[in-house]
Design a protein around this motif. Structure first.
Motif, PDB file in Angstrom:
ATOM      1  N   GLU A 125      -9.707  -3.681  24.314  1.00  0.00           N
ATOM      2  CA  GLU A 125     -10.653  -3.839  23.218  1.00  0.00           C
ATOM      3  C   GLU A 125     -10.290  -5.042  22.363  1.00  0.00           C
ATOM      4  O   GLU A 125     -11.117  -5.535  21.593  1.00  0.00           O
ATOM      5  CB  GLU A 125     -10.686  -2.570  22.368  1.00  0.00           C
ATOM      6  N   LEU A 126      -9.044  -5.511  22.469  1.00  0.00           N
ATOM      7  CA  LEU A 126      -8.558  -6.709  21.809  1.00  0.00           C
ATOM      8  C   LEU A 126      -7.746  -7.515  22.807  1.00  0.00           C
ATOM      9  O   LEU A 126      -7.174  -6.953  23.755  1.00  0.00           O
ATOM     10  CB  LEU A 126      -7.655  -6.361  20.614  1.00  0.00           C
ATOM     11  N   THR A 127      -7.697  -8.825  22.602  1.00  0.00           N
ATOM     12  CA  THR A 127      -6.799  -9.640  23.417  1.00  0.00           C
ATOM     13  C   THR A 127      -5.373  -9.453  22.907  1.00  0.00           C
ATOM     14  O   THR A 127      -5.149  -8.949  21.795  1.00  0.00           O
ATOM     15  CB  THR A 127      -7.169 -11.124  23.336  1.00  0.00           C
ATOM     16  N   ALA A 128      -4.414  -9.890  23.697  1.00  0.00           N
ATOM     17  CA  ALA A 128      -3.018  -9.776  23.283  1.00  0.00           C
ATOM     18  C   ALA A 128      -2.764 -10.571  22.003  1.00  0.00           C
ATOM     19  O   ALA A 128      -2.045 -10.112  21.108  1.00  0.00           O
ATOM     20  CB  ALA A 128      -2.097 -10.256  24.398  1.00  0.00           C
ATOM     21  N   ASP A 129      -3.367 -11.760  21.895  1.00  0.00           N
ATOM     22  CA  ASP A 129      -3.190 -12.587  20.703  1.00  0.00           C
ATOM     23  C   ASP A 129      -3.809 -11.926  19.474  1.00  0.00           C
ATOM     24  O   ASP A 129      -3.226 -11.959  18.380  1.00  0.00           O
ATOM     25  CB  ASP A 129      -3.804 -13.967  20.918  1.00  0.00           C
ATOM     26  N   GLU A 130      -5.004 -11.336  19.643  1.00  0.00           N
ATOM     27  CA  GLU A 130      -5.647 -10.653  18.522  1.00  0.00           C
ATOM     28  C   GLU A 130      -4.808  -9.450  18.055  1.00  0.00           C
ATOM     29  O   GLU A 130      -4.641  -9.224  16.859  1.00  0.00           O
ATOM     30  CB  GLU A 130      -7.042 -10.181  18.932  1.00  0.00           C
ATOM     31  N   GLY A 131      -4.294  -8.705  19.026  1.00  0.00           N
ATOM     32  CA  GLY A 131      -3.462  -7.564  18.678  1.00  0.00           C
ATOM     33  C   GLY A 131      -2.209  -7.984  17.953  1.00  0.00           C
ATOM     34  O   GLY A 131      -1.796  -7.344  16.977  1.00  0.00           O
ATOM     35  N   GLN A 132      -1.573  -9.077  18.416  1.00  0.00           N
ATOM     36  CA  GLN A 132      -0.336  -9.538  17.782  1.00  0.00           C
ATOM     37  C   GLN A 132      -0.598 -10.023  16.367  1.00  0.00           C
ATOM     38  O   GLN A 132       0.240  -9.807  15.465  1.00  0.00           O
ATOM     39  CB  GLN A 132       0.293 -10.656  18.605  1.00  0.00           C
ATOM     40  N   TYR A 133      -1.756 -10.645  16.152  1.00  0.00           N
ATOM     41  CA  TYR A 133      -2.110 -11.102  14.797  1.00  0.00           C
ATOM     42  C   TYR A 133      -2.200  -9.900  13.851  1.00  0.00           C
ATOM     43  O   TYR A 133      -1.688  -9.941  12.719  1.00  0.00           O
ATOM     44  CB  TYR A 133      -3.439 -11.854  14.818  1.00  0.00           C
ATOM     45  N   ILE A 134      -2.833  -8.815  14.317  1.00  0.00           N
ATOM     46  CA  ILE A 134      -2.952  -7.607  13.500  1.00  0.00           C
ATOM     47  C   ILE A 134      -1.570  -7.018  13.214  1.00  0.00           C
ATOM     48  O   ILE A 134      -1.259  -6.634  12.083  1.00  0.00           O
ATOM     49  CB  ILE A 134      -3.841  -6.562  14.202  1.00  0.00           C
ATOM     50  N   LEU A 135      -0.700  -6.959  14.239  1.00  0.00           N
ATOM     51  CA  LEU A 135       0.650  -6.417  14.047  1.00  0.00           C
ATOM     52  C   LEU A 135       1.425  -7.223  13.013  1.00  0.00           C
ATOM     53  O   LEU A 135       2.069  -6.653  12.121  1.00  0.00           O
ATOM     54  CB  LEU A 135       1.403  -6.409  15.377  1.00  0.00           C
ATOM     55  N   ASP A 136       1.369  -8.541  13.132  1.00  0.00           N
ATOM     56  CA  ASP A 136       2.093  -9.394  12.192  1.00  0.00           C
ATOM     57  C   ASP A 136       1.589  -9.189  10.762  1.00  0.00           C
ATOM     58  O   ASP A 136       2.384  -9.143   9.810  1.00  0.00           O
ATOM     59  CB  ASP A 136       1.952 -10.864  12.586  1.00  0.00           C
ATOM     60  N   THR A 137       0.266  -9.060  10.624  1.00  0.00           N
ATOM     61  CA  THR A 137      -0.327  -8.842   9.302  1.00  0.00           C
ATOM     62  C   THR A 137       0.143  -7.504   8.716  1.00  0.00           C
ATOM     63  O   THR A 137       0.506  -7.420   7.534  1.00  0.00           O
ATOM     64  CB  THR A 137      -1.858  -8.853   9.399  1.00  0.00           C
ATOM     65  N   ILE A 138       0.136  -6.450   9.541  1.00  0.00           N
ATOM     66  CA  ILE A 138       0.549  -5.127   9.069  1.00  0.00           C
ATOM     67  C   ILE A 138       2.017  -5.135   8.658  1.00  0.00           C
ATOM     68  O   ILE A 138       2.391  -4.562   7.623  1.00  0.00           O
ATOM     69  CB  ILE A 138       0.295  -4.063  10.149  1.00  0.00           C
ATOM     70  N   TYR A 139       2.864  -5.786   9.446  1.00  0.00           N
ATOM     71  CA  TYR A 139       4.290  -5.855   9.087  1.00  0.00           C
ATOM     72  C   TYR A 139       4.480  -6.541   7.736  1.00  0.00           C
ATOM     73  O   TYR A 139       5.304  -6.106   6.918  1.00  0.00           O
ATOM     74  CB  TYR A 139       5.069  -6.602  10.167  1.00  0.00           C
ATOM     75  N   ARG A 140       3.715  -7.613   7.491  1.00  0.00           N
ATOM     76  CA  ARG A 140       3.834  -8.309   6.203  1.00  0.00           C
ATOM     77  C   ARG A 140       3.396  -7.398   5.056  1.00  0.00           C
ATOM     78  O   ARG A 140       4.047  -7.363   3.997  1.00  0.00           O
ATOM     79  CB  ARG A 140       2.998  -9.594   6.217  1.00  0.00           C
ATOM     80  N   GLU A 141       2.295  -6.673   5.267  1.00  0.00           N
ATOM     81  CA  GLU A 141       1.809  -5.782   4.211  1.00  0.00           C
ATOM     82  C   GLU A 141       2.788  -4.628   3.974  1.00  0.00           C
ATOM     83  O   GLU A 141       3.006  -4.214   2.842  1.00  0.00           O
ATOM     84  CB  GLU A 141       0.421  -5.242   4.586  1.00  0.00           C
ATOM     85  N   ASN A 142       3.370  -4.111   5.051  1.00  0.00           N
ATOM     86  CA  ASN A 142       4.355  -3.026   4.896  1.00  0.00           C
ATOM     87  C   ASN A 142       5.568  -3.482   4.095  1.00  0.00           C
ATOM     88  O   ASN A 142       6.116  -2.728   3.288  1.00  0.00           O
ATOM     89  CB  ASN A 142       4.793  -2.512   6.268  1.00  0.00           C
ATOM     90  N   GLU A 143       5.991  -4.715   4.327  1.00  0.00           N
ATOM     91  CA  GLU A 143       7.127  -5.246   3.567  1.00  0.00           C
ATOM     92  C   GLU A 143       6.791  -5.305   2.079  1.00  0.00           C
ATOM     93  O   GLU A 143       7.639  -5.004   1.228  1.00  0.00           O
ATOM     94  CB  GLU A 143       7.484  -6.639   4.087  1.00  0.00           C
ATOM     95  N   LYS A 144       5.553  -5.647   1.755  1.00  0.00           N
ATOM     96  CA  LYS A 144       5.142  -5.691   0.342  1.00  0.00           C
ATOM     97  C   LYS A 144       5.155  -4.281  -0.261  1.00  0.00           C
ATOM     98  O   LYS A 144       5.564  -4.099  -1.405  1.00  0.00           O
ATOM     99  CB  LYS A 144       3.737  -6.287   0.226  1.00  0.00           C
ATOM    100  N   ILE A 145       4.710  -3.310   0.535  1.00  0.00           N
ATOM    101  CA  ILE A 145       4.676  -1.936   0.042  1.00  0.00           C
ATOM    102  C   ILE A 145       6.089  -1.435  -0.241  1.00  0.00           C
ATOM    103  O   ILE A 145       6.367  -0.834  -1.288  1.00  0.00           O
ATOM    104  CB  ILE A 145       3.978  -1.021   1.054  1.00  0.00           C
ATOM    105  N   TYR A 146       7.021  -1.688   0.677  1.00  0.00           N
ATOM    106  CA  TYR A 146       8.401  -1.248   0.477  1.00  0.00           C
ATOM    107  C   TYR A 146       9.074  -1.996  -0.666  1.00  0.00           C
ATOM    108  O   TYR A 146       9.922  -1.443  -1.365  1.00  0.00           O
ATOM    109  CB  TYR A 146       9.205  -1.418   1.765  1.00  0.00           C
ATOM    110  N   ALA A 147       8.682  -3.259  -0.873  1.00  0.00           N
ATOM    111  CA  ALA A 147       9.271  -4.031  -1.969  1.00  0.00           C
ATOM    112  C   ALA A 147       8.780  -3.540  -3.323  1.00  0.00           C
ATOM    113  O   ALA A 147       9.500  -3.578  -4.324  1.00  0.00           O
ATOM    114  CB  ALA A 147       8.944  -5.513  -1.789  1.00  0.00           C
ATOM    115  N   SER A 148       7.516  -3.076  -3.380  1.00  0.00           N
ATOM    116  CA  SER A 148       6.924  -2.575  -4.638  1.00  0.00           C
ATOM    117  C   SER A 148       6.198  -1.259  -4.349  1.00  0.00           C
ATOM    118  O   SER A 148       4.973  -1.226  -4.269  1.00  0.00           O
ATOM    119  CB  SER A 148       5.941  -3.611  -5.212  1.00  0.00           C
ATOM    120  N   PRO A 149       6.930  -0.182  -4.173  1.00  0.00           N
ATOM    121  CA  PRO A 149       6.321   1.072  -3.724  1.00  0.00           C
ATOM    122  C   PRO A 149       5.334   1.705  -4.693  1.00  0.00           C
ATOM    123  O   PRO A 149       4.520   2.532  -4.292  1.00  0.00           O
ATOM    124  CB  PRO A 149       7.536   2.005  -3.514  1.00  0.00           C
ATOM    125  N   ASN A 150       5.365   1.282  -5.966  1.00  0.00           N
ATOM    126  CA  ASN A 150       4.433   1.858  -6.944  1.00  0.00           C
ATOM    127  C   ASN A 150       3.142   1.071  -7.077  1.00  0.00           C
ATOM    128  O   ASN A 150       2.284   1.466  -7.862  1.00  0.00           O
ATOM    129  CB  ASN A 150       5.110   1.961  -8.320  1.00  0.00           C
TER     130      ASN A 150
END
Length: 227
Positions: free
Chosen positions: A202-227
């Motif tokens: 349903e996604l290409t490998a590149d499209e999937g990797q872009y989503i993964l990289d974006t999610i990892y960046r957002e997760n890091e922000k959440i852990y840095a500022s959990p509130n």
């Protein structure tokens, strides 16, 4: 590790739960940092020696058994109690400040809920749940006819994580069953979803990797500022 000491406050009543056909003996225990809490043990009128099955239910503040709008009794317990009560002494633990059995309420839109209270808000945690279960094992080990070669902790949903902690805390535990629980926290659900879409083309490998990289960046922000 310092053991949690528990005090038997009282044996209250034996209750026939509607629709379940199972009788329970109810105990109040008290432990350091746990406060007073209640455990509910399937009745054993013949005083037979049985293995213990400590069932740890999922998240939320509902009573273990509750009366619905229609007047029927439902339960949060995902276990056929009748099926296992002959073989095991089954133990259930009320969450802090929550009744064993009670009516639930409904909003105007029909959504069901059970009011929280200060005890629940202040005490409810992984440490509390695991500590209460471990203390229940220690209490019944001394006070009940227990087949000590089989002490099973079974955790459902959120209880799956609790069951694993109980097994680490209490060396009397011989078997652990964890079901319908997450091995990773829910932030990882989005990562898994993206990988499955790539797997299903349903996604290409590149499209999937872009989503993964974006999610990892957002997760890091959440852990840095959990509130």
């Amino acid at each position: 590790m310092k053991r949690i000491s528990c005090l038997l406050i009282g044996i209250f009543w034996t209750l026939l739960v509607d629709g379940q056909g199972v009788k329970f003996d109810h105990f109040k225990l008290e432990g350091h940092k746990l406060g007073i809490f209640e455990i509910h043990v399937t009745a054993n009128p013949k005083n037979e020696k049985k293995p213990l099955l400590i069932y740890i239910d999922g998240s939320g503040n509902y009573p273990l058994f509750y009366q619905t709008k229609s007047g029927s009794t439902s339960t949060t317990i995902a276990l056929d109690i009748n099926k296992y009560a002959n073989e095991y002494t089954i133990v259930f633990i009320s969450k802090p400040g929550i009744a064993f059995k009670d009516k639930i309420s409904y909003t105007e839109s029909g959504r069901s809920f059970y009011p929280e209270n200060d005890t629940y808000r202040e005490m409810y945690s992984l440490d509390w749940r695991a500590g209460a279960a471990s203390a229940a094992i220690d209490f019944l080990w001394k006070k009940a006819p227990v087949e000590r070669k089989r002490i099973v902790v079974m955790g459902y949903s959120e209880g799956a994580q609790v069951a694993a902690k109980v097994a680490v805390m209490n060396k009397k535990v011989t078997h652990v069953v964890c079901f319908v629980g997450n091995s990773q926290n829910q932030l990882y659900d989005f990562l898994i979803e993206a990988r499955l879409k790539v797997e299903r083309n349903e996604l290409t490998a590149d499209e999937g990797q872009y989503i993964l990289d974006t999610i990892y960046r957002e997760n890091e922000k959440i852990y840095a500022s959990p509130n």
